[in-house]
Design a protein around this motif. Sequence first.
Motif, PDB file in Angstrom:
ATOM      1  N   GLN A 174      37.825  11.267  41.587  1.00  0.00           N
ATOM      2  CA  GLN A 174      38.052  12.635  41.131  1.00  0.00           C
ATOM      3  C   GLN A 174      36.992  13.069  40.119  1.00  0.00           C
ATOM      4  O   GLN A 174      36.637  14.256  40.046  1.00  0.00           O
ATOM      5  CB  GLN A 174      39.453  12.752  40.523  1.00  0.00           C
ATOM      6  N   GLN A 177      34.057  14.973  41.677  1.00  0.00           N
ATOM      7  CA  GLN A 177      34.329  16.121  42.537  1.00  0.00           C
ATOM      8  C   GLN A 177      33.379  17.296  42.313  1.00  0.00           C
ATOM      9  O   GLN A 177      33.179  18.118  43.205  1.00  0.00           O
ATOM     10  CB  GLN A 177      35.770  16.592  42.366  1.00  0.00           C
ATOM     11  N   ILE A 192      36.660   8.859  50.670  1.00  0.00           N
ATOM     12  CA  ILE A 192      38.017   9.390  50.787  1.00  0.00           C
ATOM     13  C   ILE A 192      38.541   9.167  52.203  1.00  0.00           C
ATOM     14  O   ILE A 192      39.686   8.746  52.411  1.00  0.00           O
ATOM     15  CB  ILE A 192      38.048  10.882  50.424  1.00  0.00           C
ATOM     16  N   LEU A 209      44.827  14.545  46.077  1.00  0.00           N
ATOM     17  CA  LEU A 209      43.856  15.618  46.278  1.00  0.00           C
ATOM     18  C   LEU A 209      44.406  16.974  45.817  1.00  0.00           C
ATOM     19  O   LEU A 209      43.633  17.887  45.491  1.00  0.00           O
ATOM     20  CB  LEU A 209      43.442  15.695  47.747  1.00  0.00           C
ATOM     21  N   LYS A 210      45.714  17.116  45.754  1.00  0.00           N
ATOM     22  CA  LYS A 210      46.308  18.368  45.277  1.00  0.00           C
ATOM     23  C   LYS A 210      45.993  18.623  43.804  1.00  0.00           C
ATOM     24  O   LYS A 210      46.086  19.760  43.337  1.00  0.00           O
ATOM     25  CB  LYS A 210      47.826  18.349  45.494  1.00  0.00           C
ATOM     26  N   TRP A 212      43.038  18.015  42.443  1.00  0.00           N
ATOM     27  CA  TRP A 212      41.603  18.239  42.292  1.00  0.00           C
ATOM     28  C   TRP A 212      41.310  19.733  42.206  1.00  0.00           C
ATOM     29  O   TRP A 212      41.951  20.558  42.857  1.00  0.00           O
ATOM     30  CB  TRP A 212      40.842  17.624  43.467  1.00  0.00           C
ATOM     31  N   ARG A 215      38.277  22.872  45.469  1.00  0.00           N
ATOM     32  CA  ARG A 215      39.018  23.011  46.718  1.00  0.00           C
ATOM     33  C   ARG A 215      38.125  22.880  47.940  1.00  0.00           C
ATOM     34  O   ARG A 215      38.553  22.365  48.977  1.00  0.00           O
ATOM     35  CB  ARG A 215      39.752  24.364  46.752  1.00  0.00           C
ATOM     36  N   VAL A 218      37.788  19.337  48.643  1.00  0.00           N
ATOM     37  CA  VAL A 218      39.054  18.849  49.181  1.00  0.00           C
ATOM     38  C   VAL A 218      39.149  19.158  50.670  1.00  0.00           C
ATOM     39  O   VAL A 218      39.506  18.288  51.486  1.00  0.00           O
ATOM     40  CB  VAL A 218      40.247  19.459  48.425  1.00  0.00           C
ATOM     41  N   TYR A 219      38.789  20.380  51.056  1.00  0.00           N
ATOM     42  CA  TYR A 219      38.869  20.735  52.469  1.00  0.00           C
ATOM     43  C   TYR A 219      37.853  19.960  53.299  1.00  0.00           C
ATOM     44  O   TYR A 219      38.127  19.602  54.449  1.00  0.00           O
ATOM     45  CB  TYR A 219      38.693  22.243  52.648  1.00  0.00           C
ATOM     46  N   ALA A 221      36.998  16.949  52.610  1.00  0.00           N
ATOM     47  CA  ALA A 221      37.613  15.624  52.705  1.00  0.00           C
ATOM     48  C   ALA A 221      38.723  15.608  53.755  1.00  0.00           C
ATOM     49  O   ALA A 221      38.884  14.627  54.494  1.00  0.00           O
ATOM     50  CB  ALA A 221      38.167  15.200  51.346  1.00  0.00           C
ATOM     51  N   TYR A 251      48.951  20.882  53.347  1.00  0.00           N
ATOM     52  CA  TYR A 251      47.997  21.932  52.977  1.00  0.00           C
ATOM     53  C   TYR A 251      48.168  23.152  53.882  1.00  0.00           C
ATOM     54  O   TYR A 251      47.232  23.599  54.547  1.00  0.00           O
ATOM     55  CB  TYR A 251      46.568  21.401  53.040  1.00  0.00           C
TER      56      TYR A 251
END
Length: 262
Positions: A174, A177, A192, A209-210, A212, A215, A218-219, A221, A251
Amino acid sequence: MAFYDLSKSERADRVSAIGNDIRQALLAQKAENVRVYYADDDTYIRKTAYVASGRLYEEEASLRPAVHTMLAGFLTDDDFRVRQTAINAAGEIGRKHFEEVRTIFDEGLQDTHHAPRNAVIGSVKKMGEVNPIPVLAWARQYLHHPDKEIRREICHGIELRGRKHPEDILPLLQELQHDHTARVRGTLVHVIGQIAYKKGCLLKVLNHLKTWENRQLVYDALEEIVDVHHRYRDFAALTQEEAARMVDEHYPERGQANRIHR
Protein backbone atom coordinates in the motif's frame (compact mmCIF):
# COMPACT_ATOMS: atom_id res chain seq x y z
CA MET A 1 31.65 -32.46 -16.48
CA ALA A 2 28.54 -30.44 -15.62
CA PHE A 3 26.80 -31.25 -12.34
CA TYR A 4 23.69 -32.74 -13.93
CA ASP A 5 25.75 -34.79 -16.38
CA LEU A 6 26.78 -36.86 -13.36
CA SER A 7 24.80 -39.86 -12.16
CA LYS A 8 22.64 -39.50 -9.06
CA SER A 9 25.22 -41.19 -6.85
CA GLU A 10 28.03 -39.13 -8.37
CA ARG A 11 26.07 -35.94 -7.69
CA ALA A 12 25.61 -36.98 -4.07
CA ASP A 13 29.34 -37.60 -3.75
CA ARG A 14 30.06 -34.22 -5.36
CA VAL A 15 27.77 -32.41 -2.95
CA SER A 16 29.42 -34.11 0.01
CA ALA A 17 32.90 -33.30 -1.31
CA ILE A 18 32.06 -29.62 -1.86
CA GLY A 19 30.60 -29.34 1.62
CA ASN A 20 33.68 -30.92 3.15
CA ASP A 21 36.01 -28.69 1.11
CA ILE A 22 34.18 -25.59 2.29
CA ARG A 23 34.30 -26.72 5.91
CA GLN A 24 38.04 -27.37 5.71
CA ALA A 25 38.61 -24.02 4.01
CA LEU A 26 36.71 -22.20 6.74
CA LEU A 27 38.66 -24.00 9.46
CA ALA A 28 41.92 -23.05 7.74
CA GLN A 29 40.64 -19.50 7.02
CA LYS A 30 41.35 -19.96 3.32
CA ALA A 31 38.42 -18.28 1.62
CA GLU A 32 40.13 -18.61 -1.75
CA ASN A 33 39.44 -22.36 -1.60
CA VAL A 34 35.71 -21.60 -1.38
CA ARG A 35 35.81 -18.92 -4.06
CA VAL A 36 36.48 -21.51 -6.76
CA TYR A 37 33.01 -22.94 -6.12
CA TYR A 38 31.30 -19.56 -5.77
CA ALA A 39 32.73 -18.54 -9.17
CA ASP A 40 31.98 -21.79 -10.99
CA ASP A 41 30.25 -21.51 -14.38
CA ASP A 42 27.81 -24.25 -13.37
CA THR A 43 24.77 -22.84 -11.56
CA TYR A 44 24.30 -26.09 -9.65
CA ILE A 45 27.85 -26.07 -8.32
CA ARG A 46 27.34 -22.54 -7.05
CA LYS A 47 24.01 -23.55 -5.48
CA THR A 48 25.63 -26.54 -3.81
CA ALA A 49 28.27 -24.21 -2.41
CA TYR A 50 25.91 -21.62 -0.99
CA VAL A 51 23.57 -24.25 0.48
CA ALA A 52 26.58 -25.94 2.11
CA SER A 53 27.75 -22.59 3.50
CA GLY A 54 24.34 -21.94 5.02
CA ARG A 55 24.17 -25.42 6.50
CA LEU A 56 27.60 -25.09 8.09
CA TYR A 57 26.59 -21.74 9.59
CA GLU A 58 23.53 -23.34 11.14
CA GLU A 59 25.13 -26.57 12.32
CA GLU A 60 28.55 -25.39 13.53
CA ALA A 61 28.34 -22.21 15.57
CA SER A 62 32.13 -22.05 15.87
CA LEU A 63 32.35 -21.48 12.10
CA ARG A 64 29.94 -18.56 12.02
CA PRO A 65 32.54 -15.78 12.32
CA ALA A 66 34.57 -17.36 9.50
CA VAL A 67 31.51 -17.69 7.27
CA HIS A 68 30.47 -14.10 7.89
CA THR A 69 33.97 -12.78 7.22
CA MET A 70 34.17 -14.81 4.02
CA LEU A 71 30.81 -13.60 2.70
CA ALA A 72 31.56 -9.99 3.52
CA GLY A 73 34.86 -10.28 1.67
CA PHE A 74 33.21 -11.84 -1.37
CA LEU A 75 30.85 -8.87 -1.73
CA THR A 76 33.73 -6.84 -3.20
CA ASP A 77 34.93 -9.57 -5.55
CA ASP A 78 35.38 -8.59 -9.20
CA ASP A 79 33.33 -11.59 -10.38
CA PHE A 80 29.59 -10.91 -10.16
CA ARG A 81 28.96 -14.65 -9.72
CA VAL A 82 30.98 -14.67 -6.51
CA ARG A 83 28.99 -11.72 -5.19
CA GLN A 84 25.74 -13.34 -6.28
CA THR A 85 26.59 -16.64 -4.57
CA ALA A 86 27.64 -14.85 -1.38
CA ILE A 87 24.24 -13.14 -1.23
CA ASN A 88 22.48 -16.46 -1.84
CA ALA A 89 24.48 -17.98 1.00
CA ALA A 90 23.39 -15.12 3.23
CA GLY A 91 19.83 -15.89 2.16
CA GLU A 92 20.20 -19.41 3.48
CA ILE A 93 21.48 -18.05 6.78
CA GLY A 94 18.80 -15.37 6.99
CA ARG A 95 16.02 -17.92 7.07
CA LYS A 96 16.79 -18.14 10.81
CA HIS A 97 19.46 -15.54 11.52
CA PHE A 98 18.51 -12.52 9.44
CA GLU A 99 19.93 -9.85 11.72
CA GLU A 100 23.36 -11.44 11.47
CA VAL A 101 23.47 -11.03 7.68
CA ARG A 102 21.26 -8.01 7.01
CA THR A 103 24.20 -5.77 6.06
CA ILE A 104 24.99 -8.17 3.22
CA PHE A 105 21.59 -7.38 1.69
CA ASP A 106 22.08 -3.66 2.25
CA GLU A 107 25.22 -3.90 0.14
CA GLY A 108 23.74 -6.31 -2.36
CA LEU A 109 20.95 -3.91 -3.26
CA GLN A 110 23.56 -1.39 -4.36
CA ASP A 111 25.47 -3.82 -6.61
CA THR A 112 26.14 -2.59 -10.13
CA HIS A 113 25.29 -5.96 -11.71
CA HIS A 114 21.75 -7.32 -11.98
CA ALA A 115 22.66 -10.87 -10.89
CA PRO A 116 23.61 -10.00 -7.29
CA ARG A 117 20.56 -7.73 -7.03
CA ASN A 118 18.39 -10.59 -8.27
CA ALA A 119 19.98 -12.75 -5.58
CA VAL A 120 18.74 -10.21 -3.03
CA ILE A 121 15.20 -10.56 -4.42
CA GLY A 122 15.38 -14.35 -4.33
CA SER A 123 16.80 -14.32 -0.82
CA VAL A 124 14.15 -11.92 0.48
CA LYS A 125 11.51 -14.26 -0.97
CA LYS A 126 12.82 -17.37 0.76
CA MET A 127 13.68 -15.59 4.02
CA GLY A 128 10.43 -13.67 4.18
CA GLU A 129 8.43 -16.84 3.74
CA VAL A 130 9.77 -18.39 6.97
CA ASN A 131 11.24 -15.46 8.93
CA PRO A 132 8.91 -12.59 8.09
CA ILE A 133 9.13 -10.20 11.03
CA PRO A 134 12.75 -8.99 10.67
CA VAL A 135 12.83 -9.44 6.89
CA LEU A 136 9.70 -7.38 6.22
CA ALA A 137 10.84 -4.72 8.69
CA TRP A 138 14.09 -4.46 6.75
CA ALA A 139 12.27 -4.38 3.42
CA ARG A 140 9.96 -1.58 4.53
CA GLN A 141 12.81 0.89 4.89
CA TYR A 142 13.53 0.60 1.16
CA LEU A 143 9.98 1.13 -0.11
CA HIS A 144 10.62 4.84 -0.59
CA HIS A 145 14.25 4.64 -1.64
CA PRO A 146 15.19 7.24 -4.29
CA ASP A 147 16.33 4.47 -6.66
CA LYS A 148 13.25 3.16 -8.49
CA GLU A 149 14.94 -0.19 -9.16
CA ILE A 150 15.45 -0.77 -5.44
CA ARG A 151 11.79 0.03 -4.78
CA ARG A 152 10.77 -2.38 -7.54
CA GLU A 153 13.09 -5.13 -6.32
CA ILE A 154 11.81 -4.88 -2.75
CA CYS A 155 8.21 -5.01 -3.99
CA HIS A 156 9.04 -8.16 -5.93
CA GLY A 157 11.03 -9.68 -3.08
CA ILE A 158 8.22 -9.64 -0.51
CA GLU A 159 5.79 -11.39 -2.88
CA LEU A 160 6.30 -14.98 -1.71
CA ARG A 161 5.24 -14.28 1.88
CA GLY A 162 2.04 -12.80 0.51
CA ARG A 163 1.03 -15.98 -1.29
CA LYS A 164 0.12 -17.56 2.05
CA HIS A 165 -0.16 -14.50 4.28
CA PRO A 166 -1.27 -11.53 2.17
CA GLU A 167 -2.14 -9.59 5.30
CA ASP A 168 1.58 -9.42 6.11
CA ILE A 169 2.61 -7.66 2.93
CA LEU A 170 -0.46 -5.71 1.81
CA PRO A 171 0.31 -2.78 4.17
CA LEU A 172 3.80 -2.59 2.63
CA LEU A 173 2.45 -2.75 -0.90
CA GLN A 174 0.00 0.00 0.00
CA GLU A 175 2.91 2.35 0.65
CA LEU A 176 3.80 2.08 -3.06
CA GLN A 177 0.35 2.96 -4.37
CA HIS A 178 1.35 6.53 -5.33
CA ASP A 179 4.70 5.61 -6.91
CA HIS A 180 4.97 7.46 -10.23
CA THR A 181 7.45 5.08 -11.87
CA ALA A 182 5.84 2.78 -14.43
CA ARG A 183 8.13 -0.18 -13.64
CA VAL A 184 7.35 0.05 -9.93
CA ARG A 185 3.61 0.38 -10.57
CA GLY A 186 3.75 -2.55 -12.97
CA THR A 187 5.52 -4.73 -10.41
CA LEU A 188 3.07 -3.66 -7.71
CA VAL A 189 0.07 -4.66 -9.84
CA HIS A 190 1.82 -7.92 -10.75
CA VAL A 191 2.50 -8.80 -7.11
CA ILE A 192 -1.10 -8.08 -6.10
CA GLY A 193 -2.22 -10.48 -8.82
CA GLN A 194 0.26 -13.13 -7.75
CA ILE A 195 -0.93 -13.20 -4.15
CA ALA A 196 -4.64 -13.01 -5.06
CA TYR A 197 -4.98 -16.34 -6.88
CA LYS A 198 -3.75 -18.47 -4.00
CA LYS A 199 -6.18 -20.35 -1.75
CA GLY A 200 -7.86 -18.12 0.81
CA CYS A 201 -6.13 -14.95 -0.39
CA LEU A 202 -8.51 -13.21 -2.80
CA LEU A 203 -11.00 -12.02 -0.19
CA LYS A 204 -8.21 -10.59 1.97
CA VAL A 205 -6.77 -8.74 -1.02
CA LEU A 206 -10.12 -7.32 -2.13
CA ASN A 207 -10.96 -6.09 1.37
CA HIS A 208 -7.58 -4.46 1.84
CA LEU A 209 -7.70 -2.72 -1.54
CA LYS A 210 -10.83 -0.89 -0.34
CA THR A 211 -8.60 1.09 2.03
CA TRP A 212 -6.28 2.30 -0.76
CA GLU A 213 -6.58 5.87 -2.02
CA ASN A 214 -5.32 5.39 -5.58
CA ARG A 215 -8.48 4.06 -7.17
CA GLN A 216 -7.01 3.83 -10.67
CA LEU A 217 -4.26 1.57 -9.41
CA VAL A 218 -6.86 -0.48 -7.56
CA TYR A 219 -8.83 -0.96 -10.77
CA ASP A 220 -5.67 -1.90 -12.63
CA ALA A 221 -5.00 -4.47 -9.90
CA LEU A 222 -8.54 -5.84 -10.21
CA GLU A 223 -8.00 -6.31 -13.96
CA GLU A 224 -4.80 -8.20 -13.20
CA ILE A 225 -6.48 -10.31 -10.54
CA VAL A 226 -9.13 -11.56 -12.94
CA ASP A 227 -6.61 -12.04 -15.74
CA VAL A 228 -4.18 -13.99 -13.58
CA HIS A 229 -6.93 -16.44 -12.71
CA HIS A 230 -6.96 -17.30 -16.40
CA ARG A 231 -3.19 -17.34 -16.94
CA TYR A 232 -2.65 -19.54 -13.88
CA ARG A 233 -5.91 -21.44 -14.20
CA ASP A 234 -4.19 -24.78 -13.51
CA PHE A 235 -2.96 -23.48 -10.14
CA ALA A 236 -5.55 -20.90 -9.08
CA ALA A 237 -7.85 -21.63 -6.13
CA LEU A 238 -10.83 -20.23 -8.07
CA THR A 239 -11.90 -20.25 -11.69
CA GLN A 240 -11.69 -16.97 -13.58
CA GLU A 241 -15.49 -16.72 -13.55
CA GLU A 242 -15.59 -17.17 -9.77
CA ALA A 243 -12.85 -14.59 -9.28
CA ALA A 244 -14.54 -12.07 -11.60
CA ARG A 245 -17.84 -12.53 -9.76
CA MET A 246 -16.18 -11.93 -6.39
CA VAL A 247 -14.42 -8.83 -7.72
CA ASP A 248 -17.69 -7.41 -9.03
CA GLU A 249 -19.49 -8.17 -5.78
CA HIS A 250 -16.91 -6.19 -3.83
CA TYR A 251 -16.56 -3.35 -6.34
CA PRO A 252 -20.05 -2.73 -7.77
CA GLU A 253 -19.26 0.98 -8.14
CA ARG A 254 -17.21 0.21 -11.20
CA GLY A 255 -20.46 -0.27 -13.07
CA GLN A 256 -21.11 -1.90 -16.39
CA ALA A 257 -18.62 0.35 -18.22
CA ASN A 258 -15.78 -0.84 -16.03
CA ARG A 259 -16.84 -4.46 -15.88
CA ILE A 260 -14.11 -6.91 -16.75
CA HIS A 261 -15.10 -8.93 -19.81
CA ARG A 262 -13.54 -12.24 -20.69
